[in-house]
Design a protein around this motif. Structure first.
Motif, short mmCIF file in Angstrom:
data_model
loop_
_atom_site.label_atom_id
_atom_site.label_comp_id
_atom_site.label_asym_id
_atom_site.label_seq_id
_atom_site.Cartn_x
_atom_site.Cartn_y
_atom_site.Cartn_z
N TYR A 1 42.36 -37.02 -14.14
CA TYR A 1 42.66 -36.49 -15.59
C TYR A 1 42.96 -34.93 -15.37
O TYR A 1 43.78 -34.30 -16.22
N GLU A 2 41.92 -34.23 -14.77
CA GLU A 2 42.18 -32.72 -14.61
C GLU A 2 43.60 -32.48 -13.96
O GLU A 2 43.97 -31.27 -14.53
N THR A 3 44.20 -33.22 -13.11
CA THR A 3 45.56 -32.79 -12.74
C THR A 3 46.36 -33.13 -13.73
O THR A 3 47.31 -32.17 -14.00
N TRP A 4 46.30 -34.04 -14.73
CA TRP A 4 47.36 -34.24 -15.73
C TRP A 4 47.31 -33.07 -16.79
O TRP A 4 48.18 -32.50 -17.45
N GLN A 5 45.84 -32.69 -17.09
CA GLN A 5 45.76 -31.57 -17.96
C GLN A 5 46.48 -30.25 -17.21
O GLN A 5 46.99 -29.43 -17.99
N GLY A 6 46.21 -30.03 -16.03
CA GLY A 6 46.85 -28.67 -15.42
C GLY A 6 48.28 -28.90 -15.39
O GLY A 6 48.87 -27.83 -15.85
N MET A 7 48.94 -30.04 -15.22
CA MET A 7 50.37 -30.24 -15.42
C MET A 7 50.70 -29.82 -16.82
O MET A 7 51.73 -29.13 -17.15
N SER A 8 50.04 -30.31 -17.82
CA SER A 8 50.64 -30.35 -19.21
C SER A 8 50.45 -28.76 -19.47
O SER A 8 51.26 -28.09 -20.24
N ASN B 1 45.45 -23.15 -13.19
CA ASN B 1 45.03 -22.93 -11.73
C ASN B 1 43.71 -23.43 -11.54
O ASN B 1 43.40 -23.82 -10.55
N GLU B 2 42.74 -23.29 -12.34
CA GLU B 2 41.37 -23.67 -11.99
C GLU B 2 41.35 -25.30 -12.19
O GLU B 2 40.37 -25.75 -11.47
N LEU B 3 42.08 -25.96 -13.05
CA LEU B 3 41.73 -27.23 -12.96
C LEU B 3 42.39 -27.75 -11.79
O LEU B 3 41.94 -28.79 -11.21
N LEU B 4 43.74 -27.35 -11.44
CA LEU B 4 44.41 -28.01 -10.25
C LEU B 4 43.82 -27.50 -8.96
O LEU B 4 43.87 -28.18 -7.95
N LYS B 5 42.95 -26.48 -8.89
CA LYS B 5 42.21 -26.12 -7.85
C LYS B 5 41.24 -27.40 -7.33
O LYS B 5 40.85 -27.47 -6.16
N GLU C 1 48.25 -29.83 -5.78
CA GLU C 1 48.44 -28.82 -4.87
C GLU C 1 49.93 -28.20 -5.25
O GLU C 1 50.12 -27.21 -5.32
N HIS C 2 50.84 -29.23 -5.28
CA HIS C 2 52.20 -28.88 -5.59
C HIS C 2 52.44 -27.93 -7.06
O HIS C 2 52.95 -26.90 -7.11
N TRP C 3 51.59 -28.81 -7.86
CA TRP C 3 51.75 -28.26 -9.20
C TRP C 3 51.10 -26.82 -9.41
O TRP C 3 51.48 -25.83 -10.07
N ARG C 4 49.96 -26.79 -8.61
CA ARG C 4 49.38 -25.59 -8.51
C ARG C 4 50.21 -24.03 -8.16
O ARG C 4 50.16 -23.24 -8.75
N ARG C 5 51.03 -24.64 -7.12
CA ARG C 5 51.66 -23.46 -6.46
C ARG C 5 52.99 -23.19 -7.64
O ARG C 5 53.45 -21.99 -7.91
N PHE C 6 53.29 -24.34 -8.39
CA PHE C 6 54.41 -24.09 -9.16
C PHE C 6 53.70 -23.31 -10.40
O PHE C 6 54.58 -22.19 -10.79
N GLY C 7 52.64 -23.45 -11.03
CA GLY C 7 52.11 -22.72 -11.92
C GLY C 7 51.87 -21.18 -11.74
O GLY C 7 52.26 -20.48 -12.71
N ASN C 8 51.58 -20.89 -10.60
CA ASN C 8 51.55 -19.52 -10.11
C ASN C 8 52.64 -18.71 -9.94
O ASN C 8 52.84 -17.47 -10.29
N SER C 9 53.60 -19.53 -9.41
CA SER C 9 55.00 -18.88 -9.34
C SER C 9 55.60 -18.65 -10.67
O SER C 9 56.03 -17.66 -10.87
N LEU C 10 55.37 -19.63 -11.41
CA LEU C 10 55.76 -19.21 -12.79
C LEU C 10 55.14 -18.19 -13.57
O LEU C 10 55.61 -17.34 -14.27
N TYR C 11 53.88 -17.89 -13.28
CA TYR C 11 53.03 -16.98 -13.72
C TYR C 11 53.67 -15.79 -13.22
O TYR C 11 53.82 -14.80 -14.04
N LEU C 12 54.12 -15.58 -12.01
CA LEU C 12 54.82 -14.33 -11.43
C LEU C 12 56.04 -14.02 -12.27
O LEU C 12 56.35 -13.13 -12.53
N ARG C 13 57.01 -15.08 -12.35
CA ARG C 13 58.12 -14.90 -13.31
C ARG C 13 57.82 -14.07 -14.59
O ARG C 13 58.39 -13.15 -15.09
N LEU C 14 56.75 -14.71 -15.31
CA LEU C 14 56.39 -14.32 -16.78
C LEU C 14 55.98 -12.72 -16.56
O LEU C 14 55.90 -11.98 -17.65
#
Length: 497
Positions: A120-127, A180-184, A214-227
């Motif tokens: 569930y922590e992964t689903w939360q991070g994804m959301s 990032n913390e949840l997906l870690k 791991e994939h979603w964590r990289r996505f989230g942090n890359s999106l973070y850089l865009r913003l």
């Protein structure tokens, strides 16, 4: 499964409608079954919600972003977006879709939190990542928008306040930090739900080297850089320092995309329901009255860019051509090159963010001194990644062209022009990103047609939809006053002021 999805759409649509229409708390209370769980499982909500978001973005991006970014031009004289004339009705579809699906995305988080589903922590991070993504679309397109109080129709909040864009971005950053913390924790979602991850399905299950987390964590942090880069021109949120932290000083805690295998791309299977927005379009509806612009085609020709063969038809045998953006009303040109019909089912149209774009983000950050990396290396990797994604031929001769090559003598303006020309093509068919980056940077420099309106001012935002003007009027008027007093496409959003 069909019953669950129908229920999901009904609940989400109701919650989204409550954002913009008047309703009463009693209605919600009287029509809620006290013996029924308010939330479906996260895996049953997530993919349908994201599919709706991506396909709505394709529809609206095709119509609005495409014309404002001079990818395409219509030869229907009554549609004037390429002339900078944007009717308020153009705002409705994206506004409604994003808020309805934001309800569902937030329900994914709540469902995972309350039911303690496996992984569930992964689903939360994804959301949280998709919540931030949708929130960024809303505020980048409209400016100040309901966010902190949005999607609370069940709680009786039917007139949410509009958060100032600076405050929206602060919340987006907080959500990406939490993701990032949840997906870690790297919790693996159950095997039965592997296929319910619409961006990184299978992962370990088909021999991949990373979990979905791991994939979603990289996505989230890359999106973070865009913003962060988008807000780097403003000092209030410390965006420049955070870019350096993610990329250099604390990079181990913020993994980002490493190659095209990390691309955040909705997994269109071309099997219903996971098909592109254009899958069932008639050919005439897809490219019958719309062709590529002169700017788009001529830039690709100037670059001697092989990606043109992946995107455009020949206007005549062996010849590519575009039509003028912003042509005068009544002076309708003949269409030239059009979109290839194969694009209707192209899986790359599911792009949300890719490795190529990230490399151009890093190239700009390095060019401006935010990070110490090599500008040319980032830039060249970005180009190569885009060609690789589209399976287009690329040789060393391409990089050697003066129009492409980043020279040591290039000033910042020249570097920005080259970086953002390539980023422009890397973001093709990606929601409103091309228009947004043109607004932010002024690159690539677009042609201004002889028939443009809006006092010749390049559109800076979409006006608010009529529904929210009518049903949330008090908060709407306050938001317009905070943004400068006018609800039009000349008013700049916070990061663009």
């Amino acid at each position: 499964m069909r019953k669950n999805i129908t229920l999901k759409i009904g609940i989400g649509a109701l919650a989204g409608l409550l954002l913009t229409t008047s309703c009463t708390k009693d209605f919600i209370e009287k029509n809620t079954n006290p013996n029924e769980n308010n939330f479906a499982s996260p895996e049953s909500l997530f993919a349908p919600a994201l599919l709706s978001i991506v396909n709505n973005n394709l529809n609206r991006g095709f119509r609005i972003n495409g014309e404002l970014a001079q990818v395409s031009v219509t030869n229907s004289d009554s549609r004037e977006i390429h002339r900078y004339e944007i009717r308020n009705s153009e705002s409705n579809s994206s506004w409604q879709n994003w808020y309805v699906q934001l309800t569902n995305i937030r329900n994914v988080y709540t469902s995972a939190e309350e039911t303690k589903q496996e992984g569930y922590e992964t689903w939360q991070g994804m959301s949280l990542i998709i919540d931030a993504y949708v929130g960024s679309l809303l505020t980048d397109v409209y400016g100040d928008v309901p966010y902190s109080e949005a999607n609370q129709g069940r709680e009786g909040e039917v007139s949410p306040k509009f958060d100032r864009q600076q405050d929206v971005y602060k919340q987006l950053f907080e959500k990406l930090e939490k993701a990032n913390e949840l997906l870690k924790l790297n919790k693996v979602i159950p095997a039965r739900a592997f296929n319910d991850d619409p961006i990184y399905p299978f992962s370990y299950s088909n021999g991949g080297t990373r979990t979905s987390a791991e994939h979603w964590r990289r996505f989230g942090n890359s999106l973070y850089l865009r913003l962060l880069l988008r807000t780097s021109g403003k000092s209030e949120l410390g965006s420049v320092a955070k870019i350096k932290e993610i990329v250099e000083t604390n990079s181990a805690n913020y993994p980002i995309f490493e190659n095209n295998n990390d691309n955040a791309n909705f997994n269109f299977t071309n099997v219903v329901p996971f098909v592109t927005e254009f899958y069932n379009y008639r050919d005439l509806d897809f490219n019958g009255d719309k062709g590529y612009s002169e700017f788009f085609i001529n830039t690709l020709l100037d670059l001697k860019d092989s990606r043109i063969t992946k995107w455009a038809t020949e206007a005549t045998l062996g010849v590519y051509s575009g039509i003028q953006s912003g042509y005068k009303q009544g002076n309708v040109p003949e269409l030239g090159s059009r979109m290839l019909l194969s694009l209707k089912t192209e899986r790359l149209l599911g792009n949300i963010m890719n490795y190529s774009e990230l490399q151009f983000i890093l190239a700009e950050a390095a060019a401006k001194g935010y990070i110490t990396g090599n500008v040319t290396d980032f830039y060249n990797r970005g180009i190569a990644a885009s060609f690789q994604s589209w399976k287009a031929p690329l040789t060393a001769d391409y990089f050697a062209q003066p129009i492409v090559k980043l020279a040591a003598t290039d000033n910042l303006d020249t570097k920005m022009e080259k970086i953002h020309t390539q980023r422009y093509f890397a973001m093709l068919f990606t929601d409103f990103q091309q228009w947004t980056e043109i607004r932010r940077t002024g690159y690539p420099k677009l042609f201004v047609g002889p028939g443009v309106g809006n006092d010749g001012i390049y559109p800076t935002r979409l006006p608010f939809p009529a529904s929210t003007i009518s049903y949330n009027r008090t908060n709407y008027l306050e938001a317009v006053a905070n943004m400068g007093g006018a609800d039009d496409s000349k008013t700049k959003v916070w990061w663009n002021n």
